[in-house]
Design an enzyme around this catalytic site. Sequence first.
Site, PDB file in Angstrom:
ATOM      1  CE  LYS A 116      -8.319 -47.369 -26.247  1.00 61.09           C
ATOM      2  NZ  LYS A 116      -8.426 -47.351 -24.787  1.00 61.09           N
ATOM      3  CE  LYS A 158      -7.586 -45.396 -29.757  1.00 63.01           C
ATOM      4  NZ  LYS A 158      -8.579 -46.265 -30.447  1.00 63.01           N
ATOM      5  N   GLY A 164     -12.194 -42.845 -22.426  1.00 68.84           N
ATOM      6  CA  GLY A 164     -12.836 -41.568 -22.172  1.00 68.84           C
ATOM      7  C   GLY A 164     -12.214 -40.404 -22.917  1.00 68.84           C
ATOM      8  N   GLY A 165     -11.517 -40.706 -24.031  1.00 58.52           N
ATOM      9  CA  GLY A 165     -10.912 -39.644 -24.816  1.00 58.52           C
ATOM     10  C   GLY A 165      -9.567 -39.165 -24.308  1.00 58.52           C
ATOM     11  CG  HIS A 208     -17.943 -44.653 -31.540  1.00 61.88           C
ATOM     12  ND1 HIS A 208     -16.984 -44.259 -30.640  1.00 61.88           N
ATOM     13  CD2 HIS A 208     -18.426 -45.823 -31.049  1.00 61.88           C
ATOM     14  CE1 HIS A 208     -16.903 -45.144 -29.661  1.00 61.88           C
ATOM     15  NE2 HIS A 208     -17.779 -46.101 -29.880  1.00 61.88           N
ATOM     16  CG  HIS A 235     -11.789 -38.107 -28.495  1.00 61.34           C
ATOM     17  ND1 HIS A 235     -11.816 -38.517 -29.818  1.00 61.34           N
ATOM     18  CD2 HIS A 235     -10.749 -37.243 -28.385  1.00 61.34           C
ATOM     19  CE1 HIS A 235     -10.818 -37.947 -30.468  1.00 61.34           C
ATOM     20  NE2 HIS A 235     -10.167 -37.174 -29.626  1.00 61.34           N
ATOM     21  CD  GLU A 275     -16.657 -48.333 -27.524  1.00 58.98           C
ATOM     22  OE1 GLU A 275     -15.841 -47.501 -27.964  1.00 58.98           O
ATOM     23  OE2 GLU A 275     -17.367 -48.130 -26.522  1.00 58.98           O
ATOM     24  NE  ARG A 297     -17.144 -49.249 -19.029  1.00 59.07           N
ATOM     25  CZ  ARG A 297     -17.729 -48.428 -19.880  1.00 59.07           C
ATOM     26  NH1 ARG A 297     -19.039 -48.492 -20.062  1.00 59.07           N
ATOM     27  NH2 ARG A 297     -17.034 -47.545 -20.574  1.00 59.07           N
TER      28      ARG A 297
END
Length: 629
Positions: A116, A158, A164-165, A208, A235, A275, A297
């Site tokens: 990220k 993060k 996946g939270g 989101h 999440h 996203e 993906r």
Amino acid sequence: MIQKLLIANRGEIACRIIRTAREMGIATVAVYSDADAKALHVRQADEAVHIGPSPAAESYLVGEKIIAAAKQTGAEAIHPGYGFLSENAGFAQAVIDAGLIWVGPKPSSIEAMGLKDAAKKLMRAAGVPVTPGYEGEDQSVERLKKEADAIGYPVLIKAVAGGGGKGMRKVDAAADFEAALESCRREAKASFSNDEVLLEKWITSPRHIEVQVFGDSHGNVVHLFERDCSLQRRHQKVIEEAPAPGMDEATREDICAAAVRAAKAVDYEGAGTIEFIADASAGLRADRIFFMEMNTRLQVEHPVTEEITGVDLVEWQLRVASGEPIPLKQEELSINGWAMEARLYAEDPATGFLPSIGKLEVFQLTDYDCRVETGYEADDTVSPFYDPMIAKLVIKADTREEAAEMLGGASACAAVWPVKTNNYFLSRLAYDPDFQAGRIDTSFIAERQDRLVERTAPQEKTLAAGLKELIAPRQRRRSLAPTKRAPEGFRLNAQTKADYAVLVNGQVRQVALSDRGATFWQIIHHGSDVLVSDDDGQLHSFTLSDRTLGGTHSAADGAILAPMPGKVIAVDVAEGDTVTAGQRLLVLEAMKMEHALTAPFDGTVTELNAAKGGQVQVEAVLAVVEPSE
């Protein structure tokens, strides 16, 4: 064009890929673990190869076994689906090195977007708006604390390799920062073998928003508009829709253009999702929408994009992987109608969403005009080894209001037994007035969770219906496909009144047979039992007791119920045994813990429904103790 395709996945996404491949004349190869030997995707594929034991780490996550299966069967290409190895750049490269076609983006693109912090730097350089924060190499507690203070609280920690939270913590005050950082790092290390983090400004009223992009090997990149995935629990997405409510054309054009720039920055090929996090405190505005990450993906929620665009994204993946250009130009793509998707999970909302496993003795998803994506059929078994999502319910309508109404009804109509699902939770979400009005953000579920998850007692009309069905002569009843929240279904008219002892969900109830009508969703016969649904889709089981209520105890008075799904590891009594209060009857192993179940009072074991080694569902009646006279 690819002639034979191996699908390196399982469940609904494997079945989804098989469907399109068959329509294109492409032969398919499934892979399966021990737990999936009889799974639907194995039954549907042209060929199937066993790749190991049930745990994913010993089967679906072992790239060498999957590549060997492709070689063994003569498959030319591998489609990873989503999850498992779908965003593993090393696996993608190994597939290519083996002389096979990788149905996905180039390994370099996966790597570029895999972390990220690096992805945010790349996006900032490409002119894509990025959330204010810190992605520096200095990972000392002192530096991170200093940067958090400068950003201003609340801040979000993060994991750079997260998803996946996991590895994510909101921090509201400086005094809480170090403890939250330690917890986040610990989880990130365990989940991703990487404890590095980044910091982001916490967004007020976050939504989101994500954009579906598609690229090919000829330099073309298009977008297929946006999806809103704001309804999340911890999440993780629960309901997704396309397009996003409240999105005006100017903002849509800006965000979709930014997504295309992002894809081009990594020379992207195939299906991907950019996203974004939106600060929706003043509505959706382009200057308050920021890049979060890219999923390299196909997404779980891709069907809603397919429904509003008329595009088969899996077909596009296979064509682009075969070297063809994207089938449509940007100007040929448009939004038509509204689509919503609900994720049906084998879990019990009323017990903190504990997973529910076992045989799907009843598996009737919906009578609605609804697209159903699933990897299960009736009599299949939900195992404890994989994600508990058992189906996706996808609705297409002309308007958002119609789509929400239909999604609520489709969720309520999903009848699964004895495995528990979140269908009534989904129905309540879809019917919530604020959701129907589009007043949503990522805290929507958390703020309403108590009333969304509560499992309520059966309605009076449901009790009347269950009793009527138990004692009335059997007659064929036609099930209606309702189009409204409170459809006309069955109307029951009895001419007599009496009290009956009825086991309702394993508990004895005194139910009067009345002459008032009852309207409800559906009745299902399950052996000698009857299942009746309340308006929101909760299923209740009915069994006539062979005793009357009053001075005599019913069989349910001493019922020993399973507190959660699990395995019986010891049975200490037999039918007819005399027991004393507190005496151990059997032991249940559930969620890696042992639970001893004991006699509630002195009495006799009159019923025993458990055997050592057997799997049981939550609230199953394992034994019955009749009290001593």
